[in-house]
Design a protein around this motif. Structure first.
Motif, mmCIF file in Angstrom:
data_model
loop_
_atom_site.group_PDB
_atom_site.id
_atom_site.type_symbol
_atom_site.label_atom_id
_atom_site.label_comp_id
_atom_site.label_asym_id
_atom_site.label_seq_id
_atom_site.Cartn_x
_atom_site.Cartn_y
_atom_site.Cartn_z
ATOM 1 N N ARG A 36 5.624 25.115 39.834
ATOM 2 C CA ARG A 36 5.084 24.714 38.923
ATOM 3 C C ARG A 36 4.693 23.177 39.102
ATOM 4 N NH1 ARG A 36 10.844 25.220 40.017
ATOM 5 N NH2 ARG A 36 12.223 26.795 39.072
ATOM 6 N N TRP A 62 4.390 20.074 38.333
ATOM 7 C CA TRP A 62 4.849 18.985 37.592
ATOM 8 C C TRP A 62 4.301 17.703 36.939
ATOM 9 C CZ3 TRP A 62 9.887 18.455 39.079
ATOM 10 C CH2 TRP A 62 10.230 18.826 39.389
ATOM 11 N N LYS A 85 11.678 17.076 29.684
ATOM 12 C CA LYS A 85 11.898 17.916 31.344
ATOM 13 C C LYS A 85 12.918 18.520 30.342
ATOM 14 C CE LYS A 85 7.777 18.663 32.301
ATOM 15 N NZ LYS A 85 7.174 20.048 31.860
ATOM 16 N N TRP A 104 7.619 23.721 31.368
ATOM 17 C CA TRP A 104 7.003 24.095 32.457
ATOM 18 C C TRP A 104 6.028 24.547 32.745
ATOM 19 C CZ3 TRP A 104 8.611 20.427 35.843
ATOM 20 C CH2 TRP A 104 10.105 20.280 35.860
ATOM 21 N N TRP A 130 14.605 24.656 33.325
ATOM 22 C CA TRP A 130 14.106 24.918 35.169
ATOM 23 C C TRP A 130 14.386 26.552 35.756
ATOM 24 C CZ3 TRP A 130 12.160 21.943 38.802
ATOM 25 C CH2 TRP A 130 12.488 22.517 39.822
ATOM 26 N N ARG A 131 15.848 27.133 34.949
ATOM 27 C CA ARG A 131 16.409 27.960 35.404
ATOM 28 C C ARG A 131 15.148 29.186 34.930
ATOM 29 N NH1 ARG A 131 22.294 26.971 33.679
ATOM 30 N NH2 ARG A 131 22.869 25.587 36.093
ATOM 31 N N SER A 182 11.914 28.709 34.001
ATOM 32 C CA SER A 182 10.879 28.767 34.818
ATOM 33 C C SER A 182 11.819 29.089 36.197
ATOM 34 C CB SER A 182 10.017 27.409 34.443
ATOM 35 O OG SER A 182 10.726 26.919 35.551
ATOM 36 N N GLY A 183 12.363 29.233 37.046
ATOM 37 C CA GLY A 183 12.104 29.828 38.444
ATOM 38 C C GLY A 183 12.345 31.400 38.549
#
Length: 116
Positions: free
Chosen positions: A16, A18, A57, A63, A82-83, A85-86
């Motif tokens: 990612r 930032w 965010k 992201w 977040w999840r 993108s992970g």
């Protein structure tokens, strides 16, 4: 952040990004001379905006996922969450390991290399 070499010895990194603008500022090498003062003045707005960036965010600003091949950016995608993108980072890393190419979103990795 997966960082690995493929079977051809090429280094890949999937991560990612930032705060893209802060990539250009190397805060460790500013020093105390006039250049350090100028860089502090340039960085100050980023430091003031950071809390709002973090809240954005948390509340859904996408992201940026970056794929780097031997130090050069080869693909970028914007993914909300977040999840999510992970999961996409893991999907991209697996796709590169299997086929040597960045897979399209949602497609299963396929081995495109010819059998020897």
């Amino acid at each position: 952040m997966p960082e690995f070499k493929d079977t051809d010895g090429v280094r890949w990194r999937v991560h990612r990004r930032w705060m893209p603008l802060l990539d250009y500022l190397d805060m460790l090498n500013w020093g105390t001379n006039w250049f350090g003062v100028v860089m502090f003045v340039v960085a100050l707005p980023f430091l003031l905006v950071w809390p709002f960036w973090a809240l954005g965010k948390v509340f859904g600003v996408p992201w940026k996922v970056v794929v780097t091949r031997d130090g050069e950016d080869v693909a970028t995608e914007k993914i909300a969450g977040w999840r999510a993108s992970g999961r996409r980072i893991a999907e991209i890393a697996d796709g590169i390991k299997v086929s040597g190419a960045v897979p399209a979103p949602g497609s299963p990795p396929q081995d495109l290399r010819p059998y020897a």
